[in-house]
Design a protein around this motif. Sequence first.
Motif, short mmCIF file in Angstrom:
data_model
loop_
_atom_site.label_atom_id
_atom_site.label_comp_id
_atom_site.label_asym_id
_atom_site.label_seq_id
_atom_site.Cartn_x
_atom_site.Cartn_y
_atom_site.Cartn_z
N GLU A 237 -34.88 -6.93 116.71
CA GLU A 237 -36.27 -6.53 116.55
C GLU A 237 -36.42 -5.58 115.36
O GLU A 237 -35.67 -4.60 115.27
N LYS A 308 -32.98 -3.58 119.83
CA LYS A 308 -33.25 -4.63 120.81
C LYS A 308 -32.97 -5.99 120.18
O LYS A 308 -33.42 -6.26 119.04
N ARG A 317 -36.57 -9.33 125.25
CA ARG A 317 -35.91 -8.26 124.50
C ARG A 317 -34.78 -7.71 125.36
O ARG A 317 -35.02 -7.36 126.51
#
Length: 818
Positions: A237, A308, A317
């Motif tokens: 992420e 994540k 996630r």
Amino acid sequence: MQEQYHPEQIEQDVQDYWESNQCFEVKEDSPKEKFYCLSMFPYPSGRLHMGHVRNYTIGDVISRYQRMLGKNVMQPMGWDAFGLPAENAAIKNKVPPAKWTRENIDYMRGQLKRLGFAYDWQRELATCDPDYYRWEQWLFTRLYKKGLVYRKTAPVNWCPNDLTVLANEQVIEGRCWRCDTEVERKDIPQWFMKITAYAEELLADLDKLDGWPEQVRTMQRNWIGRSEGVEITFAIEGRDEALKVFTTRPDTLMGVTYVAVAPEHPLAKEAAMYAENVAAFIKDCQASGVAEATLETMEKKGMDTGFKAIHPISGDRVPVFIANFVLMGYGEGAVMAVPAHDQRDWEFARQYGLSITQVITPASTETEADLDAGAFIDKGVLIDSGEFTGLSSQQAFNAIAAYLERAGLGGKRTTFRLRDWGVSRQRYWGAPIPIINCGECGEVPVPEADLPVVLPEDVSFDGVGSPIKKMPGFYETTCPQCGGKAQRETDTFDTFMESSWYFSRFASPGNDNAMLDQCANYWMPVDQYIGGIEHAILHLLYARFYNKLLRDEGLLANDEPFTNLLTQGMVLKDGAKMSKSKGNTVDPQALIEQYGADTARLFMMFAAPPEQSLEWSDAGVEGAHRFLKRLWKRVYAHLQVGQAPTLKVDELNEAQQAMRRQVHETVAKFSDDVGRRFTFNTAIASVMELLNALNRYEEAAPQDRAVVQEALEMAVRLLAPIVPHICHSLWQALGHEDAIIDCVWPQADEAALSRNEIQIVVQVNGKLRARISVAAEAERKQVEETALADENVQRFIEGKGIVKIIVVPGKLVNVVVK
Ligand code: ANZ
Ligand code: ZN
């Protein structure tokens, strides 16, 4: 012939004979079949130990036996002369490693000669000689150009007090062996050989090695460790670079609840920049040193990076952890963690409060997954896995791999546990790595014309670092490419580099113009290799790798270096391995001096089959010695009467035939034991029995003496590979001009083996119906059975009752039927 057996005198005489006649120097021009017999060469530690004596006796017996089978046998010997003990001895005794090593070689060479091993000493080599290691340097520069060697940063054990790199064996419970300072892990640039490029072939070719113990092949297979799996990409992420993991269980993908990376992984390093506790954790992992054996047992520790990862299918996630059990060198240095189905992940999840999601259920209703007790690691059927639910693990493996492939998020991949071979050692006593480091050009291999890079041998050695690292005269040089100032590499090669190709150099010795020549292709591969099981993995794997490198350089034709491998067992004393640290060693030198080489050799071969451990026994040594004395005495007694008449096999009486039968049965058994089964101990026992029988045998007629003469000659020929000195002398005493080393191996006389048969007539009710042959000494019952079994006799007795059977021994059987 002297009445008494004086080993020291005859052994010296016989060895002089071998030496002055160059008996064991061999060439490639023989019409005979070649046989290359090799025992693993020793490290010149100072003196031979019993393990050496055993190893080299086995090799020598096989060599001499093969020679008597009529082969052109080459058996060489040399010295694995680089390595750490010489440096330690240098510190202790203030002698340069080169001097210490060469003195040891001289002493140990004398010991090997004293044991009478049939080596072609012309081929002798010591790996610390520039004439030898120059070719290793040469090959290294060739491989560099082929991209098969490369430099990368890798960790070493570092003592911050001595400012020196430590070998794994110099780290004692995490501390320096010299100053007891806690050892650190330090990353430094090092050289690697790309053995992984040969992983497939090294694995596949193990199938061809049916002359190797299965156990060794299994150990090699496990070491190479081929795994078929899937590589999967997880996006991170907020970052561009994704994370790749390798898994052998893609069927568990929907059960991933976190991912974990190695402490050295770039993502871990990045996380360390943002959080102090992460940096501290990584440092802590690194302080634990590099010795990898502890990985399995060490405490599993982890730390959340805060990053994540995005699940490639569900889009969930999941946290990214750093875990100390994830290895940077395997797969991608990152794992997808499935705590429901992997025990390590399960323990880790429990410890750090991560969720556990079951996605595999047992295929059979008989078992049940109890995830409170531990992970369910078996394969089964997928549950809670979206479109993959209901598939078997096997089907899901393929389906998920295909899905990822289509999505551009991964695909099938094979990985190996085997890593590239790190060959740099920050030590002095080794072959210099032939690389020059230039500020302008980077790493530049030393040009062929400038090889060898000779290791300075006249050094004062204080043990703090390597002397050549402090010797500008050695390391300051000019760049072969730009001519500017540059520095030589001061690391040396791992000593496995030298032991990985010495066997080919023995086959092509002393060539100053080439690493190997055509002679190597005459002798290679080694027909019989003999050595300790402790070399089952690394030495043998590196040697196989080197053989393939040399083949691909066009220097060798064979794919594998060792056709047959024999791993000899250990020498024990009171049930424990004989070793210096245990203080239970017996010095072979004392044994040889007291009893002679033949007794030492006989004991080694008689006490146990070669692959089993051998228990040292003073009584066993004395027993071996007594046997040789008895053999000597028996030959002496026989010869005292004068020359034996020629053997006339057709004129022997029963007792003579029986004696002669035992002689030839012994020949047959001995040949089978030695040639096929390698059970030298039972072979020797059969000759001992033969000698006992000869001592009981009464000699009356002249042909008795002829039988005894043959028996003694056979015994001497059979024992010649094992106790060559005494057999050489006895053979000549028995009236032969030729040397026993060149006698052909005896063959059992089939006629002597078969028992004496006689013809008997068989009547049925007084009428001649058959002639049968039976052993002269056959019992009545056996004669009856043979008579009744005859086809024609059967025809005449069929359906009738046997009233009685009359047997006239040696003449006739009459079956009376009604
Ligand atoms: C997920 C998974 C789920 C795994 C499961 C096993 C069981 P072998 O067979 O030895 O090849 N792994 C991958 N890379 C690793 C690394 N760098 N350090 C430590 N472990 C690593 O083992 C392959 C498995 O070892 C991989 O499959 C991965 O865990 C782990 F129920 O992935 B598995
Ligand atoms: Zn340069």
